[in-house]
Write a protein that holds these residues in place. Structure first.
Motif, PDB file in Angstrom:
ATOM      1  N   PRO A 257     -45.596  -1.473  -5.663  1.00  0.00           N
ATOM      2  CA  PRO A 257     -44.168  -1.499  -5.328  1.00  0.00           C
ATOM      3  C   PRO A 257     -43.941  -1.611  -3.824  1.00  0.00           C
ATOM      4  CG  PRO A 257     -44.871   0.740  -5.752  1.00  0.00           C
ATOM      5  CD  PRO A 257     -46.087  -0.103  -5.920  1.00  0.00           C
ATOM      6  N   GLU A 258     -44.999  -1.482  -3.030  1.00  0.00           N
ATOM      7  CA  GLU A 258     -44.913  -1.715  -1.582  1.00  0.00           C
ATOM      8  C   GLU A 258     -46.306  -2.152  -1.131  1.00  0.00           C
ATOM      9  OE1 GLU A 258     -44.096   1.923   0.614  1.00  0.00           O
ATOM     10  OE2 GLU A 258     -46.040   2.762   0.100  1.00  0.00           O
ATOM     11  N   THR A 259     -46.369  -2.896  -0.034  1.00  0.00           N
ATOM     12  CA  THR A 259     -47.674  -3.365   0.443  1.00  0.00           C
ATOM     13  C   THR A 259     -48.370  -2.302   1.301  1.00  0.00           C
ATOM     14  OG1 THR A 259     -46.634  -4.427   2.343  1.00  0.00           O
ATOM     15  CG2 THR A 259     -47.013  -5.806   0.411  1.00  0.00           C
TER      16      THR A 259
ATOM     17  N   PHE B  16     -43.451  -5.442  -6.224  1.00  0.00           N
ATOM     18  CA  PHE B  16     -42.741  -5.557  -7.499  1.00  0.00           C
ATOM     19  C   PHE B  16     -41.982  -4.253  -7.782  1.00  0.00           C
ATOM     20  CE2 PHE B  16     -46.518  -8.081  -7.386  1.00  0.00           C
ATOM     21  CZ  PHE B  16     -46.155  -9.301  -7.936  1.00  0.00           C
ATOM     22  N   ARG B  17     -40.736  -4.378  -8.138  1.00  0.00           N
ATOM     23  CA  ARG B  17     -39.960  -3.188  -8.523  1.00  0.00           C
ATOM     24  C   ARG B  17     -39.070  -3.556  -9.686  1.00  0.00           C
ATOM     25  NH1 ARG B  17     -38.273  -0.794  -2.501  1.00  0.00           N
ATOM     26  NH2 ARG B  17     -40.417  -0.907  -1.737  1.00  0.00           N
ATOM     27  N   ASN B  18     -39.054  -2.683 -10.675  1.00  0.00           N
ATOM     28  CA  ASN B  18     -38.216  -2.942 -11.846  1.00  0.00           C
ATOM     29  C   ASN B  18     -36.793  -2.510 -11.540  1.00  0.00           C
ATOM     30  OD1 ASN B  18     -37.459  -3.718 -14.331  1.00  0.00           O
ATOM     31  ND2 ASN B  18     -38.676  -2.217 -15.449  1.00  0.00           N
TER      32      ASN B  18
ATOM     33  N   ARG C 171     -31.800  -8.412  -3.851  1.00  0.00           N
ATOM     34  CA  ARG C 171     -32.541  -7.395  -4.592  1.00  0.00           C
ATOM     35  C   ARG C 171     -33.263  -8.067  -5.756  1.00  0.00           C
ATOM     36  NH1 ARG C 171     -31.847  -2.357  -3.771  1.00  0.00           N
ATOM     37  NH2 ARG C 171     -29.712  -2.524  -3.070  1.00  0.00           N
ATOM     38  N   MET C 172     -34.571  -8.189  -5.616  1.00  0.00           N
ATOM     39  CA  MET C 172     -35.348  -8.924  -6.607  1.00  0.00           C
ATOM     40  C   MET C 172     -36.346  -7.989  -7.288  1.00  0.00           C
ATOM     41  SD  MET C 172     -36.203 -11.855  -3.883  1.00  0.00           S
ATOM     42  CE  MET C 172     -36.818 -13.240  -4.790  1.00  0.00           C
ATOM     43  N   ARG C 173     -36.895  -8.457  -8.398  1.00  0.00           N
ATOM     44  CA  ARG C 173     -37.922  -7.643  -9.070  1.00  0.00           C
ATOM     45  C   ARG C 173     -39.312  -8.021  -8.564  1.00  0.00           C
ATOM     46  NH1 ARG C 173     -34.435  -7.755 -14.314  1.00  0.00           N
ATOM     47  NH2 ARG C 173     -33.389  -5.765 -14.011  1.00  0.00           N
TER      48      ARG C 173
ATOM     49  N   MET D 181     -43.050  -7.668   4.514  1.00  0.00           N
ATOM     50  CA  MET D 181     -43.817  -7.853   5.747  1.00  0.00           C
ATOM     51  C   MET D 181     -43.830  -6.461   6.394  1.00  0.00           C
ATOM     52  SD  MET D 181     -42.372 -11.576   6.930  1.00  0.00           S
ATOM     53  CE  MET D 181     -40.688 -11.147   7.329  1.00  0.00           C
ATOM     54  N   GLU D 182     -44.990  -5.806   6.297  1.00  0.00           N
ATOM     55  CA  GLU D 182     -45.056  -4.401   6.730  1.00  0.00           C
ATOM     56  C   GLU D 182     -46.126  -4.221   7.800  1.00  0.00           C
ATOM     57  OE1 GLU D 182     -43.346  -1.618   3.547  1.00  0.00           O
ATOM     58  OE2 GLU D 182     -45.325  -2.138   2.820  1.00  0.00           O
ATOM     59  N   MET D 183     -45.860  -3.277   8.674  1.00  0.00           N
ATOM     60  CA  MET D 183     -46.838  -2.957   9.717  1.00  0.00           C
ATOM     61  C   MET D 183     -46.913  -1.436   9.841  1.00  0.00           C
ATOM     62  SD  MET D 183     -47.599  -2.050  13.046  1.00  0.00           S
ATOM     63  CE  MET D 183     -46.016  -1.972  13.883  1.00  0.00           C
TER      64      MET D 183
ATOM     65  N   LYS E  78     -25.755  -4.310   4.912  1.00  0.00           N
ATOM     66  CA  LYS E  78     -26.770  -3.803   3.972  1.00  0.00           C
ATOM     67  C   LYS E  78     -28.129  -3.759   4.665  1.00  0.00           C
ATOM     68  CE  LYS E  78     -24.178  -3.879   0.235  1.00  0.00           C
ATOM     69  NZ  LYS E  78     -23.581  -2.704  -0.226  1.00  0.00           N
ATOM     70  N   GLU E  79     -29.013  -2.944   4.097  1.00  0.00           N
ATOM     71  CA  GLU E  79     -30.353  -2.783   4.677  1.00  0.00           C
ATOM     72  C   GLU E  79     -31.118  -4.107   4.727  1.00  0.00           C
ATOM     73  OE1 GLU E  79     -32.872  -0.072   2.514  1.00  0.00           O
ATOM     74  OE2 GLU E  79     -34.674  -0.805   3.522  1.00  0.00           O
ATOM     75  N   LEU E  80     -31.655  -4.373   5.921  1.00  0.00           N
ATOM     76  CA  LEU E  80     -32.512  -5.545   6.084  1.00  0.00           C
ATOM     77  C   LEU E  80     -33.951  -5.097   6.313  1.00  0.00           C
ATOM     78  CD1 LEU E  80     -32.903  -8.601   6.616  1.00  0.00           C
ATOM     79  CD2 LEU E  80     -32.116  -8.217   8.956  1.00  0.00           C
ATOM     80  N   GLU E  81     -34.106  -4.061   7.132  1.00  0.00           N
ATOM     81  CA  GLU E  81     -35.457  -3.592   7.497  1.00  0.00           C
ATOM     82  C   GLU E  81     -35.441  -2.068   7.593  1.00  0.00           C
ATOM     83  OE1 GLU E  81     -37.266  -5.641  10.712  1.00  0.00           O
ATOM     84  OE2 GLU E  81     -38.950  -4.239  10.802  1.00  0.00           O
TER      85      GLU E  81
END
Ligand code: GAP
Length: 499
Positions: free
Chosen positions: A194-196, A226-228, A238-240, A245-247, A308-311
């Motif tokens: 659900p997160e990288t 992936f998130r249900n 908001r997608m499933r 892009m994480e650091m 809305k939240e971007l990052e």
């Protein structure tokens, strides 16, 4: 399961952006011929180029601009204990409620927030604020009976059945699970990440040791998550299945807040530098902190449907590494030889995380670039012009080459110019259609330069370059074309602003 793209885009500007995204090959509903799969999308021939450019820009801004940040690409499937350690098995859930008549499921906070919006639109600002404050307090206490009662007391109805015939409020885990191996069974259950971020945490030691990294240092990653999601709305917001892009930035304990503030500013500068205007970006501090954080802030962008939240920028403490240490029985200790006091030399690093959705940034950039201008044409008639004002460095196509007519040796000359440019820049060659129509088509996908080859070109080795934003046309020698385009599309234009 099958649902058409989509019923939620009430905002007229947003409707236009969504329609544009489909019409010009940016984004398509997944499995559209089967009526679509809700909250899952495909990128088309132009969209994939824009998305790749966005990801490449982020990647370079992390790993190339910062000498102490390196990248990895971890697998989507991970050991099930990873998600136990991270808290996702026990905590990654949202309170939900079902309407017994329509059978529709809602996220409780979204349902209450929508009611607050209605109150605000009726001028009942104080009532709306009280409602939101009550909700926040109940969510913080995880008081599900209280949330249910609030929905009943406020007479919040399902927007399909119009009834308040609700089930009790229940937690719903957002992770997708599947089975690994041939035999299905409880022990084989694994999750789609659900997160990288967790792929980075479990590789902390590998990267630190093999890369001889010294704290502070960062590990960056781009990959699918992936998130249900229960409430799937607002197109690719908001997608499933989406990309993050994480650091993760590993720091000494006690130095996390200065690094947190540093990354807050750095990430805001990045978003400005790629063309998102300052007035459409703002910080929003988290009131209720996630189980792993001691400080957290969102960078919000003003989408056509609101801020809305971007990052997210999160100070995650040593929570994740300590948890993995406990469950994997592997020491996640860093030896800091620059610290003099012996007893402080060995520690589990603290982590500051920056996390942005590639799809969400794509959407922000698309909305921001959608430009309509009204002017008067040569005949004195009012005309609306539409184009995508994308930063040239991320535009999907950098330059388009057209012969003025399809004869007299112009197509051959135009192809020569095309061959000259195509290995350095994303270039399109087109000999069909009128020049004006071709310019318009390029405007729709945000191509910054159009190059036209005419009869004079055969004699003077010069072409007409038309600039997207101003529609200005200038005559330029073919030999100077590459330098002109390279100067404008260079990522350095963005990186220079980040220093
Ligand atoms: N590792 C921290 C983390 O995952 P998050 O706030 O849940 O934090 C980070 O997600 C970012 O990922 C969000 O700011 C957003 O840009 C993106 N994101 C999260 N859920 C998403 C979804 N369902 N669809 C598209 N993007 C999403």
């Amino acid at each position: 399961m099958a649902q058409k793209q989509n019923n939620q885009q009430e905002n007229p500007l947003f409707q236009k952006v969504v329609a544009h995204a489909k019409e010009y090959g940016f984004v398509f509903q997944s499995s559209e011929v089967y009526d679509g799969l809700q909250a899952v999308y495909d990128y088309g021939q132009i969209g994939v180029q824009l998305k790749n450019n966005i990801k490449q820009l982020w990647w370079k801004a992390m790993t190339q601009v910062n000498e102490n940040i390196v990248g990895i690409d971890a697998a989507i499937f991970m050991h099930p204990l990873v998600w136990k350690a991270s808290g996702h098995v026990d905590n990654f859930s949202d309170p939900m409620i079902d309407n017994k008549d329509s059978k529709k499921r809602y996220r409780v906070d979204h349902l209450i927030e929508e009611k607050a919006e209605v109150l605000k639109s009726e001028g009942k600002i104080q009532d709306a604020e009280n409602l939101l404050a009550q909700m926040d307090s109940l969510l913080a206490k995880e008081d599900f009976a209280g949330l249910y009662q609030l929905i009943i007391d406020q007479k919040i109805a399902c927007n399909i059945s119009n009834t308040i015939n609700w089930t009790e409020v229940r937690q719903f885990n957002l992770m997708f699970s599947t089975q690994m191996g041939a035999v299905a069974g409880e022990s084989d259950t694994i999750y789609l990440r659900p997160e990288t971020a967790q792929g980075i945490f479990v590789n902390f030691l590998n990267v630190q040791k093999t890369g001889r990294m010294k704290i502070p240092f960062g590990i960056a990653q781009i990959g699918k998550a992936f998130r249900n999601e229960i409430v799937a709305k607002q197109f690719i917001f908001r997608m499933r299945e989406f990309e993050q892009m994480e650091m993760q930035y590993f720091v000494r304990p006690g130095e996390e807040m200065q690094n947190y503030n540093h990354w807050k500013q750095k990430r805001m500068s990045f978003l400005h530098a790629i063309g998102l205007p300052a007035e459409k970006l703002r910080f929003h501090d988290h009131v209720k902190l996630a189980h792993y954080a001691n400080a957290a802030v969102d960078i919000e962008y003003e989408f056509p449907f609101g801020f809305k939240e971007l990052e997210g920028i999160h100070s995650r403490t040593d929570f994740d590494l300590t948890q993995h240490q406990a469950l994997s029985k592997t020491k996640m200790i860093y030896f800091d030889e620059e610290i003099q006091e012996k007893e402080k030399q060995r520690y589990v690093p603290y982590v500051v995380e920056t996390s942005i959705g590639a799809d969400r940034l794509f959407l922000a950039i698309l909305c921001n670039s959608y430009t309509e201008t009204t002017g008067v044409d040569a005949k004195g008639e009012e005309k609306t012009r539409l184009y995508l004002k994308l930063h040239p460095a991320i535009a999907p196509v950098k330059v388009a080459v057209f012969p003025l007519v399809k004869k007299d040796g112009l197509p051959e000359k135009a192809r020569e110019v095309f061959e000259e440019l195509r290995y350095d820049f994303d270039t399109i060659y087109e000999e069909k259609g009128a020049i004006g129509k071709n310019y318009t088509r390029m405007d729709m996908i945000g191509t910054p330069f159009c190059v036209t080859i005419d009869h004079d070109t055969l004699n003077d080795e010069a072409v007409t370059v038309r600039f997207r934003d101003t529609t200005e046309q200038v005559r330029i020698a073919i030999k100077d074309l590459k330098a002109l385009i390279a100067k404008e599309v260079s990522l350095k234009n963005i990186f220079d602003k980040l220093k």
